[in-house]
Design a protein around this motif. Structure first.
Motif, PDB file in Angstrom:
ATOM      1  N   UNK A  24     -26.428  15.214  -5.119  1.00 45.69           N
ATOM      2  CA  UNK A  24     -25.223  14.828  -5.579  1.00 45.69           C
ATOM      3  C   UNK A  24     -25.257  14.241  -7.085  1.00 45.69           C
ATOM      4  N   UNK A  25     -26.293  13.208  -7.221  1.00 47.42           N
ATOM      5  CA  UNK A  25     -26.643  12.705  -8.629  1.00 47.42           C
ATOM      6  C   UNK A  25     -27.119  14.105  -9.461  1.00 47.42           C
ATOM      7  N   UNK A  26     -27.544  15.056  -9.039  1.00 47.92           N
ATOM      8  CA  UNK A  26     -28.047  16.307  -9.871  1.00 47.92           C
ATOM      9  C   UNK A  26     -26.753  16.854 -10.304  1.00 47.92           C
ATOM     10  N   UNK A  30     -13.310  21.633  -8.875  1.00 51.37           N
ATOM     11  CA  UNK A  30     -14.009  21.439  -7.987  1.00 51.37           C
ATOM     12  C   UNK A  30     -15.422  22.011  -8.092  1.00 51.37           C
ATOM     13  N   UNK A  31     -16.629  21.309  -7.991  1.00 49.20           N
ATOM     14  CA  UNK A  31     -17.748  21.538  -8.058  1.00 49.20           C
ATOM     15  C   UNK A  31     -18.579  21.684  -6.728  1.00 49.20           C
ATOM     16  N   UNK A  32     -18.862  22.884  -6.345  1.00 54.66           N
ATOM     17  CA  UNK A  32     -19.531  22.951  -4.999  1.00 54.66           C
ATOM     18  C   UNK A  32     -20.908  23.197  -4.825  1.00 54.66           C
ATOM     19  N   UNK A  33     -21.775  22.849  -4.143  1.00 54.59           N
ATOM     20  CA  UNK A  33     -23.127  22.703  -4.346  1.00 54.59           C
ATOM     21  C   UNK A  33     -23.918  22.686  -3.035  1.00 54.59           C
ATOM     22  N   UNK A  34     -25.132  23.286  -2.702  1.00 55.98           N
ATOM     23  CA  UNK A  34     -25.628  23.235  -1.382  1.00 55.98           C
ATOM     24  C   UNK A  34     -26.368  21.827  -1.185  1.00 55.98           C
ATOM     25  N   UNK A  35     -26.159  21.253   0.094  1.00 57.58           N
ATOM     26  CA  UNK A  35     -26.978  19.969   0.134  1.00 57.58           C
ATOM     27  C   UNK A  35     -27.564  20.311   1.602  1.00 57.58           C
ATOM     28  N   UNK A  92     -29.328  21.639   5.025  1.00 56.31           N
ATOM     29  CA  UNK A  92     -29.777  22.831   5.413  1.00 56.31           C
ATOM     30  C   UNK A  92     -28.589  23.735   5.236  1.00 56.31           C
ATOM     31  N   UNK A  93     -27.298  23.255   5.619  1.00 55.66           N
ATOM     32  CA  UNK A  93     -26.209  24.067   5.430  1.00 55.66           C
ATOM     33  C   UNK A  93     -24.648  23.181   5.267  1.00 55.66           C
ATOM     34  N   UNK A  94     -24.938  22.077   4.655  1.00 52.02           N
ATOM     35  CA  UNK A  94     -23.699  21.406   4.229  1.00 52.02           C
ATOM     36  C   UNK A  94     -23.487  21.664   2.771  1.00 52.02           C
ATOM     37  N   UNK A  95     -22.151  21.808   2.373  1.00 51.06           N
ATOM     38  CA  UNK A  95     -21.888  21.822   0.969  1.00 51.06           C
ATOM     39  C   UNK A  95     -21.663  20.246   0.384  1.00 51.06           C
ATOM     40  N   UNK A  96     -22.157  20.235  -0.984  1.00 48.61           N
ATOM     41  CA  UNK A  96     -21.686  18.768  -1.575  1.00 48.61           C
ATOM     42  C   UNK A  96     -20.276  19.444  -2.410  1.00 48.61           C
ATOM     43  N   UNK A  97     -19.520  18.536  -2.604  1.00 47.71           N
ATOM     44  CA  UNK A  97     -18.234  18.625  -3.313  1.00 47.71           C
ATOM     45  C   UNK A  97     -17.721  17.620  -4.079  1.00 47.71           C
TER      46      UNK A  97
END
Ligand SMILES: [Zn+2]
Length: 259
Positions: free
Chosen positions: A42-44, A9-14, A16-21
């Motif tokens: 997400x594209x990044x 899993x790669x987790x990253x912020x989206x 204000x307070x969501x995570x992209x997964x």
């Protein structure tokens, strides 16, 4: 027979307070996006991790979970999966799923759990061979989602399904709400030592702007008041000793809404 490597899993912020997964197979680099909170991050993330997006698995229809469905589908031709019950509300949905369904991805089974309460069609995705669970807005670390469409009984049923999964499961949630959830948890269960030490850790992580997720289900069972309705300390502190657990749940949810 050699065992396949687990999904990663790669987790990253989206937002204000969501995570992209992004859940991916480390061999083929094929990836699933859990929900689609925001297109550009997400594209990044796909580019930085050298991943190919093949699926979006939606947990529910709220805007901050489906916003990039159509744009990502147009760009990558990915397949969009969501609750069959929410076909009208999930943009671009290709495949509807329900409780007990299993989706295959790179040789791994992804199990669908219906976890209504936050919305009526909310689902969670469990990948047992990789010990992964994606709970969207149903379970948060030390908290749970607000009851927008469902009722307390529904949400409690959903949380009981999650509570029964293997304790080593790594739980990924859609939002970073851990610190404020934990402050509420300490109000109603101040004597819980596991909770006290988790909060020390969480405060340190947030001071450094680091994520508090994922979290093991075992730690959630030790610290999340919504999974600990049978705690004598909690029941005493909210004056509901010996009450039915669905009523204890309902009371804690009301208290948290006003916290
Ligand atoms: Zn939501």
């Amino acid at each position: 027979m050699t065992q396949k490597p687990g999904l990663e899993v790669f987790q990253f912020p989206c937002r204000s307070d969501n995570y992209g997964l992004l859940v991916f197979d480390p061999v083929s680099r094929k990836a699933i996006s859990i929900d689609s909170p925001e297109e550009m991050p997400i594209i990044g993330a796909l580019e930085s991790q050298n991943l190919e997006l093949t699926h979006i698995l939606n947990t529910h229809h709220h805007y901050d979970h489906v916003e990039a469905n159509k744009s990502l589908k147009a760009r990558f031709g990915c397949q969009i999966v969501g609750a069959a019950a929410d076909r009208e509300r999930i943009p671009g949905m290709d495949k509807g799923v329900k409780e007990g369904d299993v989706i295959g991805f790179c040789g791994h089974d992804i199990h669908i759990l219906e976890t209504s309460g936050h919305t009526l069609g909310h689902i969670s995705y469990w990948i047992p061979d990789s010990n992964l669970l994606f709970t969207g807005d149903t379970l948060f670390s030390m908290g749970c989602g607000r009851l927008f469409e469902g009722n307390a009984e529904m949400m409690w049923q959903s949380l009981q399904k999650i509570r029964a999964l293997p304790q080593k499961t790594q739980v990924y949630c859609a939002h970073e709400y851990t610190l404020s959830n934990g402050e509420f948890a300490l109000e109603i269960e101040p004597g819980n030592q596991a909770l006290q030490s988790r909060m020390e850790q969480v405060r340190e992580l947030r001071r450094n702007r680091l994520p508090t997720l994922p979290v093991s289900l075992q730690l959630e069972l030790e610290t999340n008041p919504f999974l600990r309705l049978d705690s004598a300390e909690i029941q005493k502190n909210i004056a509901m000793e010996g009450a039915a657990l669905s009523e204890v749940f309902s009371r804690i949810r009301q208290l948290k809404d006003r916290f």
